[in-house]
Design an enzyme around this catalytic site. Structure first.
Site, PDB file in Angstrom:
ATOM      1  N   THR A 239       0.872  -1.267  -0.146  1.00 26.16           N
ATOM      2  CA  THR A 239       0.152  -0.054   0.133  1.00 26.16           C
ATOM      3  C   THR A 239       0.979   1.067  -0.103  1.00 26.16           C
ATOM      4  O   THR A 239       1.952   1.235   0.725  1.00 26.16           O
ATOM      5  CB  THR A 239      -0.943   0.205   1.165  1.00 26.16           C
ATOM      6  N   GLU A 240       0.618   2.408  -0.814  1.00 24.02           N
ATOM      7  CA  GLU A 240       1.367   3.453  -1.030  1.00 24.02           C
ATOM      8  C   GLU A 240       1.635   4.291   0.203  1.00 24.02           C
ATOM      9  O   GLU A 240       2.637   5.084   0.059  1.00 24.02           O
ATOM     10  CB  GLU A 240       0.849   4.198  -2.290  1.00 24.02           C
TER      11      GLU A 240
END
Length: 227
Positions: free
Chosen positions: A60-61
């Site tokens: 997840t960024e």
């Protein structure tokens, strides 16, 4: 259920897929052991349908590698969220890192696959998913453009038709583009498509609609794969 060719199955004995069913179908096509980013919104639900034995590692960024399914009840930790700000769980071996390092992973070709939502996808694989172009619309590109050009494969998860019945799979995107020729597959509530970069889009499976009806409702040349 019927087959129009050995390589496409029509599920005409039921209606379109629900949101969880769409996520489950896509999750089943993710290669074992792949490093995968799930985009904000509906794509995040794919993580809830990955069996532990798949070995898929979710990125997840906002700086997490090894994200687990969505957190519920007592498992919710307000400090443990995905990029969409929803609570998630962590799996054994989870690691955390700076936002800049996360984007370096995305841009550097280190992700095997990403799953994104979309307003439109063109027959050639162009992606439009950050702005409808309307004057009062709020643009939200986020990390989509980095993922679209950095991931080795791009899967799109979306409903095929708008609320007024217009198809989102189009000959050419009319909304502002996120990236060119980046989409490999499109998973929708009524069909799964494969973008080949050629003159036609391949249809792999349909739900609640026949191939011939689908072809009449989508202004894109559709075909089925030869066995």
């Amino acid at each position: 259920m019927s087959a129009v060719s050995p390589s496409i199955v029509e599920h005409t004995d039921r209606g379109p897929l629900g949101r969880d069913e769409m996520a489950r179908v896509l999750a089943g096509d993710i290669p074992r052991g792949a490093y995968v980013n799930l985009g904000i919104g509906q794509p995040t639900t794919v993580g809830d349908h990955l069996p532990p034995e798949s070995g898929v590692i979710l990125h997840t960024e906002n700086g997490m590698l090894g994200m687990g399914p969505a957190a519920t009840g007592d498992a919710i930790d307000p400090d443990l969220i995905n990029a969409g700000k929803f609570p998630v769980t962590e799996l054994p071996g989870t690691s955390y890192f700076h936002h800049a390092d996360s984007f370096a992973m995305m841009r550097g070709g280190h992700l095997d696959l990403c799953v994104l939502g979309a307003y439109q996808v063109s027959a050639s694989g162009d992606l439009a998913n950050w702005h409808t172009g309307e004057p009062d619309a709020i643009p939200a590109v986020g990390g989509a453009m980095d993922l679209a050009v950095g991931a080795k494969q791009v899967f799109v998860l979306m409903s095929l038709f708008t609320r007024t019945g217009e198809p989102k799979l189009v000959r050419e995107c009319t909304y502002p583009l996120t990236a060119l020729r980046c989409v490999d597959r499109v998973y929708t509530d009524v069909a799964t498509f494969e973008i080949t970069g050629g003159d036609q889009v391949l249809v792999r499976e349909t739900w609640g609609i026949s191939f011939h009806e689908l072809r009449s409702r989508v202004d894109v040349p559709l075909t089925v794969a030869t066995p």
